[in-house]
Enzyme design. Sequence first.
Site, short mmCIF file in Angstrom:
data_model
loop_
_atom_site.label_atom_id
_atom_site.label_comp_id
_atom_site.label_asym_id
_atom_site.label_seq_id
_atom_site.Cartn_x
_atom_site.Cartn_y
_atom_site.Cartn_z
N HIS A 795 7.31 5.07 -1.60
CA HIS A 795 6.74 3.74 -1.52
C HIS A 795 5.66 3.55 -2.58
CE1 HIS A 795 2.57 4.18 0.02
NE2 HIS A 795 3.00 5.35 0.43
N CYS A 796 5.42 2.31 -2.93
CA CYS A 796 4.24 1.91 -3.70
C CYS A 796 3.63 0.75 -2.93
CB CYS A 796 4.58 1.59 -5.14
SG CYS A 796 5.93 0.42 -5.37
N MET A 797 3.22 -0.33 -3.58
CA MET A 797 2.68 -1.47 -2.84
C MET A 797 3.79 -2.30 -2.20
SD MET A 797 0.19 -3.31 -1.71
CE MET A 797 -1.29 -2.86 -2.59
#
Length: 875
Positions: A795-797
């Site tokens: 995941h990232c943002m």
Amino acid sequence: MLSSILDVQEGAISMKPSEVDLRNDLDREVNKRMFDSTDILQYNNEPIRFTTPNELQGWIESDTTTVIPPYDLLFPWLHSYSKDCPPRGVGRTMIIRSRQIVDFETLEDSGILKNSVEPHDIFVAWSDSINHNLLKFYSKNYSILENLTTIKDFLHEILNWILKRLDIHLSDIQNNKIIKLCIHFKILPFLKTDFESIKEFCGSNRDKVGITSSLNTDKSSDALWKQYTNSFRRFDLQCTKILELSSRVVLYCLNENNHHEHDSCEYCIHFKKLLILSMTLLNKKEMTPYCNDNIYILKHSGFNTIPNSLIGTPPLNNTMKRGGENPELGGTITSPYDAILFNNWDRAFKIHEKLEMAKLTSRSCIDLEHSFWCGNTTDFRIIKFFNSNDNIYNGKSFKLEDNKKYPYYSPNNSILTLPSIDLTTVIHNNGEGNRINLNEVDTLNLEKNLFNIPFVECQEKKNVDKNLFIRCSENAALLTTEQLWDILCQTLDVTMGPQQDIMFSFPSSGSIGLGSLNMSSIGNILNTCYFMYIISRRTDYKALLHCRDGYTELTFLLVTYLLFLWDIPLEEVIIKLNTDCERPFYLFQTDIQVLNHLQLLIRSFSPKRKDNFERYNSCPNDDLPEPLEIDSEMFSNIFFTKLSETNINLNKLNGPLPSRILDHLYLGSLEHAQSPELLKRLGITHIVSVGEIISWVKPSQASTTSDVRNRGMSTTHNVHVMKSNVREQRSATITTGDTSQLSSTSIHQFVQDDFNILKINNLQDNGFDCITDQLEEILKFIDVAYNEGGKVLVHCMVGVSRSATVCIAECMKRFRCEVLRAYLYVRVRRLNIIIQPNLIFMYDLLRWQEALGITREMDWHIICRNILELNKRYV
């Protein structure tokens, strides 16, 4: 053909005969209005350089085996318009098709060399946002003919402006020939990276890609890209950027049998002049014309003299495009033309996306006890095709299977891993040009490769299945209970004789909001579910819920029906769909809100409850069941009953689940990572957190750094200048001022709350940061989880750029495939979220492909052009 079976709304890929006729009429009319009969053949005596197919092949092989340039040579120059000179020492070969094949017998989108571009890929096209209302001439060729004088005057205005700036004089004949090309290709006579010309002639305040001309004071390439958030995703500029870098430009067309020094078509020669003029305009500071020696025209003696390694799509006869309606092809779904389109990955990328989506969301069983399947509209058309042929195909009997062979996240359920389709070709010269006719092919095997055909061969002939087809679409309205019971009455009436398929529509997901709910609409939704249940209990119909892409529009009805059938909470339905049914789906936030209010009511009528089951099944088979009814108290309770809260708050989750890319790999957002209970329910054991902080992770863990590395981009404290024999000197790297924006990336691995976590610090989606140096360690972490039988959330943002880049790299490693195929694989499985790795991340992936030792068959600018083709309707 594919455009119809795949429900491609854009229509056919190639021009229709009427459009070919219009283009020929347009060319004739332009000649009539702009040239005297004695002038058409006149041209200046500039030297023309030619190259042979074998020499071109050698140049291409040299390009593909040469290591791609480092970051600091190309970035940030690649990010924006060209106000600075291009880097030096990047020898590349650009191939441009100077004209499509235009006749009634040959498909326009055939006769194409690999890695070649079209004029609209490098020049500003009429479809961009342009003043003088030129856009109104774009959509219909008839408008061009009707307004030819106005268009010609406008192009004259632009051309005169260019010539005045360059202090160049051209004869009227030369001017008219350039204008003729611009009209034919629907382009303006300047390049997409020419900021000054775009500012002068494109949108008065803002062009299509978001550069506000009036606000720019510093117009350097470096300054322009930093001012706008989308500037590091300028995929639309990359073909022109690579043109500027190329040491050789090769023009070609296959309109003529012979393309020699004395037989070259006028389009190649005139296009060369236009190209020199536009490149000189871009390089006007030097006040010298673009080097004529850099441009070559491909000479050949027909298509059959060009090596196969250079051919992307051979010239194809129009008859090859027909499939099911062609009796000679045995009434097949696809045609040989479709197979050739599939083989050429650097063209028709939308078709590859549609094919991948069709396989991903193909018909799968949701509840076998109630004969309930979900799929896409391609499945519907394939089932109808087999039914219309009595389930007989090429003399063999087939029957519908219960489930597809592979889950949607399996690489075996992808066109990515399919080899090129082997089609025997025979060159046939009909006296008017070389054409390819295709021998008879194993069409069933071809179609099984391209689609998940839900039929399996059986030993004896089976009766044609009866089907309930429910299509969910934006334009559909709720059927009233009365309408549903009219259909039910006809279906259950045995005196009506053999029954036909039942087909009706239902509103798409996201279209039913809380404000539109009333007793009538809720009753119609409830009785739609009851109708489907009665059909499953009282008949042998197989129900297929389908929509165009197979997951977006149908999810509301899918989940509502499962609440009715299974009598479990909404949260459990969503988890079960993902883990047990392994069905891709996407729920909008409005759907979750509505279903949260409706679920107790829907479940109260479930046949899983003993009283309901006995009531629903006590009706004699020759009697029509009564519709279900809700009263005012039930209706009020929908809005006032408070549901018990759980550890998984679906209202805060977009999707609401992370996207399953592979058996061991999920791609999601920070919101998904913030819900450890959800991750545990999905069986996720490992987390890769790319540049973001998870709230439930202890601060000491999140901030501790155990291994610090410099990011992948090379930087210098002194401006490094490279010499050029074409343009002025330029800075090829980020200067001292730019490097102040960079910080060291760190990787930290730890365990918390039974999760193995790999935290990547200080890696942003900012157009500066690279991920190459971190990829190897990230993928080693993922590999450990894979070998232990675990599952990883990356995941990232938002889950569209940094984390998507990691997932693409993992797919490249697993499949040993090039970057664009892995990009498509991840993009389709991200469902309703459009992944958008920025330019430098995509360049990271190209370097990763090189590190893996995977042959680079597709150039950088072709990769970018295909990404643009998919994304331009969204950005």
